[in-house]
Design an enzyme around this catalytic site. Structure first.
Site, mmCIF file in Angstrom:
data_model
loop_
_atom_site.group_PDB
_atom_site.id
_atom_site.type_symbol
_atom_site.label_atom_id
_atom_site.label_comp_id
_atom_site.label_asym_id
_atom_site.label_seq_id
_atom_site.Cartn_x
_atom_site.Cartn_y
_atom_site.Cartn_z
ATOM 1 N N HIS A 62 0.855 -1.184 0.000
ATOM 2 C CA HIS A 62 0.000 0.000 0.000
ATOM 3 C C HIS A 62 0.889 1.231 0.000
ATOM 4 C CE1 HIS A 62 0.956 -0.663 4.211
ATOM 5 N NE2 HIS A 62 0.427 0.484 4.574
ATOM 6 N N HIS A 64 1.294 3.865 2.102
ATOM 7 C CA HIS A 64 1.714 4.606 3.291
ATOM 8 C C HIS A 64 3.233 4.753 3.267
ATOM 9 C CE1 HIS A 64 -2.094 3.984 5.964
ATOM 10 N NE2 HIS A 64 -2.122 5.124 5.307
ATOM 11 N N ASP A 66 5.717 4.569 5.316
ATOM 12 C CA ASP A 66 6.658 3.626 5.920
ATOM 13 C C ASP A 66 6.830 2.364 5.091
ATOM 14 O OD1 ASP A 66 3.960 3.149 6.687
ATOM 15 O OD2 ASP A 66 4.595 1.885 8.348
ATOM 16 N N HIS A 67 6.083 2.258 3.994
ATOM 17 C CA HIS A 67 6.221 1.107 3.103
ATOM 18 C C HIS A 67 6.776 1.488 1.727
ATOM 19 C CE1 HIS A 67 3.965 -1.828 5.669
ATOM 20 N NE2 HIS A 67 3.608 -0.683 6.207
ATOM 21 N N HIS A 142 -7.333 -2.199 5.715
ATOM 22 C CA HIS A 142 -6.535 -1.146 6.341
ATOM 23 C C HIS A 142 -7.212 0.190 6.045
ATOM 24 C CE1 HIS A 142 -3.057 0.389 8.302
ATOM 25 N NE2 HIS A 142 -2.440 0.858 7.232
ATOM 26 N N ASP A 212 -0.255 -4.097 5.896
ATOM 27 C CA ASP A 212 -0.888 -3.820 7.168
ATOM 28 C C ASP A 212 -2.366 -4.205 7.086
ATOM 29 O OD1 ASP A 212 1.564 -2.565 7.299
ATOM 30 O OD2 ASP A 212 0.807 -0.684 8.085
ATOM 31 N N HIS A 270 6.148 -5.645 11.947
ATOM 32 C CA HIS A 270 5.505 -4.327 11.883
ATOM 33 C C HIS A 270 5.233 -3.824 13.305
ATOM 34 C CE1 HIS A 270 2.528 -1.188 10.709
ATOM 35 N NE2 HIS A 270 3.301 -1.129 9.639
#
Length: 304
Positions: A62, A64, A66-67, A142, A212, A270
């Protein structure tokens, strides 16, 4: 052939001094797949002596930060290393609109092509396939559209026993038909036991990546029986209300998914930055499902 997962980053939103955000390298049948690309991914790849040139497919769960915050640097580095082979990125359709202006500004002379493969988020779908590997996307739950991924080896052919070739005078056509599961008869017309002709192929191995997501039982049918499951476990169960409101999972919930899906082994990751010691998360998960490991940065996990 090796089937292994190398954890490049195991933390959630914030990097810490010893845990990077989410990124993994999956090695299967001599293919190297990058799964998510959090900040610092290329530094971790160097630390783990992973050859950048072997990465041809990137799978982003996805969008976000942090990914994906490591993606631009990774792409730029590939160009500086003189890459000329195409890089395919499997991601949400918005990625191209987000990435192309940065590439135009910072990497206008990029010496290789980037191909964008759009993910869908309504049902499981095969998104990559070759002679040895098949990859399926798996919708998660998510705050924004998110996919997990299931990587499976394709079944291998059995090996012909050398002694059978001489005993039954097998020709090429015989060997091909036997490997395809067809019956074989000796010169007296008797069917030969297949176990006398072949060494059975090893069971195909499989890996599922689920991060996530909130506690989402709808994924169970798709991941049932996988050899190794990576599932996010951002919080301890005492923070289950926070996990629910932030659409994340607790260690106990991740273990419940693993147990009900009858997976071979569970790796949890995570982690929230609030946890300096991860042992309580592992212990909580093991109360539900015994075969649990922590996803630790720079650790490699093998599927035999």
């Amino acid at each position: 052939m090796s089937f292994s997962v190398t954890i490049l980053g195991s933390n959630s939103a914030l990097p810490t001094s010893d845990r990077y955000p989410t990124a993994q390298i999956l090695r299967v049948s001599e293919r190297f797949f990058l799964i998510d690309c959090g900040e610092g991914t290329q530094m971790q790849m160097r630390k783990n002596k992973i050859n950048f040139s072997k990465i041809h497919h990137v799978f982003l769960s996805h969008l976000h930060g942090d990914h994906i915050f490591g993606l631009m640097g990774f792409i730029s580095t590939l160009g500086l290393l003189g890459r000329n082979k195409k890089l395919t990125i499997h991601a949400h359709p918005d990625l191209k609109d987000l990435l192309e202006p940065q590439l135009a500004y910072f990497c206008e002379d990029l010496p290789y092509a980037i191909e964008y493969k759009d993910l869908t988020f309504d049902s499981p779908k095969i998104i990559y396939e070759d002679k040895k590997v098949i990859v399926e996307s798996l919708p998660l739950s998510h705050r924004i559209p998110t996919c997990g991924f299931i990587f499976r080896e394709k079944p291998k052919e059995p090996n012909i026993r050398k002694e059978a070739i001489y005993k039954y005078n097998l020709g090429i056509a015989d060997i091909v038909s036997i490997k395809n599961g067809e019956s074989f008869y000796d010169d007296k017309g008797r069917e030969v036991d297949m176990n006398k002709l072949v060494i059975p192929a090893p069971k195909p191995r499989s890996y599922a990546f689920c991060s996530d997501t909130r506690y989402f039982r709808k994924i169970i049918p798709a991941i049932t029986g996988v050899d190794l499951l990576y599932h996010e476990a951002t919080f301890l169960h005492e923070l289950k209300d926070l996990a629910k409101s932030s659409t994340h999972t607790t260690a106990k919930q991740a273990a419940t998914i693993a147990k009900d899906a009858n997976v071979g082994k569970l790796i949890i990751g995570h982690f929230s930055s609030r946890y300096k010691d991860l042992t309580p998360l592992k212990n909580e998960a093991m109360e539900v499902f015994e075969n649990v490991d922590l996803a630790l940065d720079n650790q490699q996990y093998f599927i035999e």
